[in-house]
Design a protein around this motif. Structure first.
Motif, mmCIF file in Angstrom:
data_model
loop_
_atom_site.group_PDB
_atom_site.id
_atom_site.type_symbol
_atom_site.label_atom_id
_atom_site.label_comp_id
_atom_site.label_asym_id
_atom_site.label_seq_id
_atom_site.Cartn_x
_atom_site.Cartn_y
_atom_site.Cartn_z
ATOM 1 N N PHE A 1 39.719 26.192 39.643
ATOM 2 C CA PHE A 1 40.666 26.818 40.550
ATOM 3 C C PHE A 1 40.618 28.326 40.304
ATOM 4 C CE2 PHE A 1 42.239 22.540 39.864
ATOM 5 C CZ PHE A 1 42.506 22.127 41.161
ATOM 6 N N THR A 2 40.412 29.108 41.351
ATOM 7 C CA THR A 2 40.286 30.553 41.182
ATOM 8 C C THR A 2 41.276 31.301 42.054
ATOM 9 O OG1 THR A 2 38.539 30.602 42.836
ATOM 10 C CG2 THR A 2 37.850 30.551 40.552
ATOM 11 N N GLY A 3 41.757 32.420 41.522
ATOM 12 C CA GLY A 3 42.638 33.317 42.256
ATOM 13 C C GLY A 3 42.233 34.756 41.981
ATOM 14 N N PHE A 4 42.583 35.650 42.890
ATOM 15 C CA PHE A 4 42.224 37.061 42.776
ATOM 16 C C PHE A 4 43.478 37.878 43.070
ATOM 17 C CE2 PHE A 4 38.562 34.633 43.953
ATOM 18 C CZ PHE A 4 37.587 35.106 43.109
ATOM 19 N N SER A 5 43.703 38.921 42.257
ATOM 20 C CA SER A 5 44.906 39.717 42.422
ATOM 21 C C SER A 5 44.612 41.200 42.219
ATOM 22 C CB SER A 5 45.953 39.262 41.404
ATOM 23 O OG SER A 5 47.110 40.050 41.514
ATOM 24 N N VAL A 6 45.206 42.010 43.082
ATOM 25 C CA VAL A 6 45.172 43.467 42.954
ATOM 26 C C VAL A 6 46.620 43.929 43.001
ATOM 27 C CG1 VAL A 6 44.364 45.636 43.948
ATOM 28 C CG2 VAL A 6 42.930 43.585 44.107
ATOM 29 N N PRO A 7 47.134 44.549 41.944
ATOM 30 C CA PRO A 7 48.546 44.919 41.898
ATOM 31 C C PRO A 7 48.925 45.968 42.949
ATOM 32 C CG PRO A 7 47.534 45.101 39.726
ATOM 33 C CD PRO A 7 46.441 44.845 40.689
ATOM 34 N N LYS A 8 50.081 45.771 43.530
ATOM 35 C CA LYS A 8 50.591 46.700 44.533
ATOM 36 C C LYS A 8 50.940 48.048 43.913
ATOM 37 C CE LYS A 8 53.894 46.821 48.324
ATOM 38 N NZ LYS A 8 54.964 46.084 48.997
ATOM 39 N N ARG A 9 51.304 48.056 42.647
ATOM 40 C CA ARG A 9 51.665 49.322 42.007
ATOM 41 C C ARG A 9 50.446 50.229 41.817
ATOM 42 N NH1 ARG A 9 50.323 48.940 36.547
ATOM 43 N NH2 ARG A 9 50.014 46.804 35.875
ATOM 44 N N LEU A 10 49.230 49.653 41.789
ATOM 45 C CA LEU A 10 48.017 50.454 41.651
ATOM 46 C C LEU A 10 47.407 50.822 43.001
ATOM 47 C CD1 LEU A 10 46.240 48.658 38.681
ATOM 48 C CD2 LEU A 10 47.610 50.732 38.632
ATOM 49 N N MET B 1 42.307 45.981 37.571
ATOM 50 C CA MET B 1 43.219 46.781 36.758
ATOM 51 C C MET B 1 43.015 48.299 36.849
ATOM 52 S SD MET B 1 44.877 44.266 35.663
ATOM 53 C CE MET B 1 46.029 45.121 34.639
ATOM 54 N N SER B 2 42.293 48.795 37.844
ATOM 55 C CA SER B 2 42.031 50.229 37.947
ATOM 56 C C SER B 2 42.719 50.825 39.173
ATOM 57 C CB SER B 2 40.522 50.466 38.047
ATOM 58 O OG SER B 2 40.253 51.822 38.311
ATOM 59 N N PRO B 3 43.262 52.034 39.057
ATOM 60 C CA PRO B 3 43.866 52.670 40.227
ATOM 61 C C PRO B 3 42.819 53.195 41.218
ATOM 62 C CG PRO B 3 44.149 54.053 38.294
ATOM 63 C CD PRO B 3 43.519 52.777 37.828
ATOM 64 N N GLU B 4 41.552 53.351 40.782
ATOM 65 C CA GLU B 4 40.495 53.792 41.682
ATOM 66 C C GLU B 4 39.772 52.576 42.260
ATOM 67 O OE1 GLU B 4 40.096 55.323 38.356
ATOM 68 O OE2 GLU B 4 41.482 56.876 39.001
ATOM 69 N N ARG C 1 44.018 46.718 48.996
ATOM 70 C CA ARG C 1 44.109 45.531 48.139
ATOM 71 C C ARG C 1 43.249 44.394 48.689
ATOM 72 N NH1 ARG C 1 49.509 46.904 48.517
ATOM 73 N NH2 ARG C 1 50.013 45.064 49.759
ATOM 74 N N ASN C 2 43.335 44.166 50.000
ATOM 75 C CA ASN C 2 42.553 43.090 50.601
ATOM 76 C C ASN C 2 41.053 43.347 50.505
ATOM 77 O OD1 ASN C 2 44.857 41.686 51.254
ATOM 78 N ND2 ASN C 2 45.010 42.596 53.294
ATOM 79 N N HIS C 3 40.651 44.601 50.667
ATOM 80 C CA HIS C 3 39.236 44.939 50.552
ATOM 81 C C HIS C 3 38.721 44.644 49.137
ATOM 82 C CE1 HIS C 3 35.464 46.988 51.241
ATOM 83 N NE2 HIS C 3 35.696 47.730 50.164
ATOM 84 N N LEU C 4 39.483 45.047 48.131
ATOM 85 C CA LEU C 4 39.069 44.801 46.747
ATOM 86 C C LEU C 4 39.023 43.301 46.442
ATOM 87 C CD1 LEU C 4 40.987 47.672 44.986
ATOM 88 C CD2 LEU C 4 38.505 47.426 45.168
ATOM 89 N N LYS C 5 39.991 42.547 46.949
ATOM 90 C CA LYS C 5 39.970 41.093 46.726
ATOM 91 C C LYS C 5 38.768 40.453 47.413
ATOM 92 C CE LYS C 5 44.383 40.620 47.850
ATOM 93 N NZ LYS C 5 45.694 40.034 48.134
ATOM 94 N N ARG C 6 38.426 40.931 48.608
ATOM 95 C CA ARG C 6 37.246 40.407 49.300
ATOM 96 C C ARG C 6 35.981 40.673 48.495
ATOM 97 N NH1 ARG C 6 39.342 42.142 53.982
ATOM 98 N NH2 ARG C 6 38.135 44.056 53.995
#
Length: 124
Positions: free
Chosen positions: A50-59, A98-101, A66-71
């Protein structure tokens, strides 16, 4: 030797999410962190990851970023998912950016290969 086919599914269960953060282990390779948890085995079912992908909204404030990075992370994982040594156990994976860039595909691919090596070293 286990000959059960391996299945890949999306991580949706809130119970498994909670267990991942309470009991799960992690490995890091900038800008990615992999939280993983070995799940209970059931001989009746094929091996499942089972896999999940997350990009924090604070970054990354914008949803499109966020959607582009998850893709990108999903595509890199799809390319290398069979290289994770999970053939005999069920796992839950959560990939965290975990990176802001924003990074491009090739940088994410290098980071995922480092994660792959670290995960396989710890679990073989």
């Amino acid at each position: 030797m286990n000959t059960k086919p391996q299945q890949f599914k999306r991580l949706k269960s809130t119970l498994v999410f909670d267990q991942l953060f309470e009991k799960g282990s992690s490995v890091k390779a900038f800008p990615l962190r992999l939280k993983y948890l070995r799940l209970n085995e059931n001989d009746q079912l094929p091996t499942t990851v089972f896999t999940g992908f997350s990009v924090p909204k604070r970054l990354h404030k914008k949803a499109t970023a966020r959607n582009h990075l998850k893709r990108l992370m999903r595509e890199v994982y799809r390319k290398y998912r069979t290289d994770f040594h999970t053939k005999e156990s069920n796992y839950a994976f959560l990939f965290l950016y975990m990176s802001p860039e924003a990074m491009d595909y090739h940088q994410l691919e290098r980071a995922l290969l480092k994660l792959l090596k670290k995960f396989n070293d710890e679990n073989t």
